[in-house]
Structure formats: C-alpha cells, structure tokens
Design an enzyme around this catalytic site. Sequence first.
Site, PDB file in Angstrom:
ATOM      1  N   ILE A  21     -41.018 -56.876 -50.584  1.00  0.00           N
ATOM      2  CA  ILE A  21     -41.714 -56.309 -51.738  1.00  0.00           C
ATOM      3  C   ILE A  21     -43.057 -57.021 -51.866  1.00  0.00           C
ATOM      4  O   ILE A  21     -43.112 -58.252 -51.881  1.00  0.00           O
ATOM      5  CB  ILE A  21     -40.892 -56.476 -53.033  1.00  0.00           C
ATOM      6  CG1 ILE A  21     -39.582 -55.688 -52.922  1.00  0.00           C
ATOM      7  CG2 ILE A  21     -41.694 -56.027 -54.249  1.00  0.00           C
ATOM      8  CD1 ILE A  21     -38.634 -55.909 -54.089  1.00  0.00           C
ATOM      9  N   GLY A  59     -41.485 -64.416 -46.866  1.00  0.00           N
ATOM     10  CA  GLY A  59     -40.725 -65.057 -47.922  1.00  0.00           C
ATOM     11  C   GLY A  59     -40.520 -64.212 -49.164  1.00  0.00           C
ATOM     12  O   GLY A  59     -39.844 -64.616 -50.095  1.00  0.00           O
ATOM     13  N   HIS A  60     -41.090 -63.012 -49.201  1.00  0.00           N
ATOM     14  CA  HIS A  60     -41.024 -62.173 -50.421  1.00  0.00           C
ATOM     15  C   HIS A  60     -40.646 -60.754 -50.063  1.00  0.00           C
ATOM     16  O   HIS A  60     -41.498 -59.877 -50.099  1.00  0.00           O
ATOM     17  CB  HIS A  60     -42.377 -62.191 -51.130  1.00  0.00           C
ATOM     18  CG  HIS A  60     -42.331 -61.794 -52.557  1.00  0.00           C
ATOM     19  ND1 HIS A  60     -42.404 -60.496 -52.984  1.00  0.00           N
ATOM     20  CD2 HIS A  60     -42.214 -62.540 -53.677  1.00  0.00           C
ATOM     21  CE1 HIS A  60     -42.366 -60.449 -54.300  1.00  0.00           C
ATOM     22  NE2 HIS A  60     -42.257 -61.686 -54.741  1.00  0.00           N
ATOM     23  N   PHE A  61     -39.554 -60.414 -49.818  1.00  0.00           N
ATOM     24  CA  PHE A  61     -38.325 -61.175 -49.599  1.00  0.00           C
ATOM     25  C   PHE A  61     -37.841 -60.863 -48.200  1.00  0.00           C
ATOM     26  O   PHE A  61     -37.988 -59.722 -47.775  1.00  0.00           O
ATOM     27  CB  PHE A  61     -37.268 -60.790 -50.630  1.00  0.00           C
ATOM     28  CG  PHE A  61     -37.708 -61.081 -52.050  1.00  0.00           C
ATOM     29  CD1 PHE A  61     -37.623 -62.364 -52.572  1.00  0.00           C
ATOM     30  CD2 PHE A  61     -38.236 -60.084 -52.860  1.00  0.00           C
ATOM     31  CE1 PHE A  61     -38.015 -62.635 -53.878  1.00  0.00           C
ATOM     32  CE2 PHE A  61     -38.638 -60.346 -54.156  1.00  0.00           C
ATOM     33  CZ  PHE A  61     -38.528 -61.618 -54.675  1.00  0.00           C
TER      34      PHE A  61
END
Length: 158
Positions: A63, A56-58
């Site tokens: 990152i 989810g990041h990203f």
Amino acid sequence: METSQNPQSQFFIEHILQILPHRYPMLLVDRVVELEANKKIVAYKNITFNEDVFNGHFPNKPIFPGVLIVEGMAQSGGLLAFTSLWGFDPEMAKTKIVYFMTIDKVKFRIPVTPGDKLEYHLEVLKHKGMIWQVGGTAQVDGKVVAEAELKAMIAERD
C-alpha cells in the site's frame, strides 16, 4: 520554453526535474497534464511495485503510504505556485525552494496500490506574496483516494 506571461500547461519529467529539487526516491510527480497559472494543476505519478517503500509497507500487501500521497500533492502545489509566479524558468528555480507550512483537513479514503495512476488535482485557495494555500484531491480511476489543504511558502534557496 514558455514565459510567465504565457506559461505552458503540460510538463514532462525532464521539465519537472528542472523546477523541483526533489530526486528519487522522493520525486513524486511524473507528469503535469494541466496547469492554469494562479488557478489549478492536474499531475500524476505512476505507482509501480518497484517503489522502495513497498519493501516495508507492507511486504505481503503493498500500500502506497498516505504521507507520500500528501507529499505528491505538495510537490504538485509547489509546481503550481512556482510556475504561476515565474512560468517555466529553470534558472529562477535554482534560486527558490518551496517549504511546507501546514497540512489541514487530510482524509485518506481508498488504499493506493502498485499499478495505480495516482492523479493530483489541486486548486489555489488563496495566495499572498510567497505564501500559497492549495487544496484538492488525489484520485485513482476518478475515485478520490485522499484529500487535503496545504500551505507553503516560496523562499530563497541558500
């Protein structure tokens, strides 16, 4: 293992697991490569694409989150504080826990991505009793990616 009078200067994951209470996915220190009691620590985490956080990041541009970089710095500082007082002592580690108190002067400079070796370089700024203040940088390939000052206390584990 070593005593508090003659602490070891390197820790592999099997040693870290005996001192820190953190476990996957929140254990953010893979190895300690340098430790000088009451002075400094150099540790690292290898960042891989398999980290859950990258879901989810990203999704299209992975990152490593800055807050996790700071957490890794804090875990390294906790190792420094604990081993400065008790050396490598897994039995004592079962009775203690390190709590964050403050985070100051945080700056994120360069994104950390899969494939990076994230190094934590921390030094003791001051300590009194069970209160420790450390400061330093997180680095990738010798470049500063983040910096912070952290304060923590060592408490009894209930």
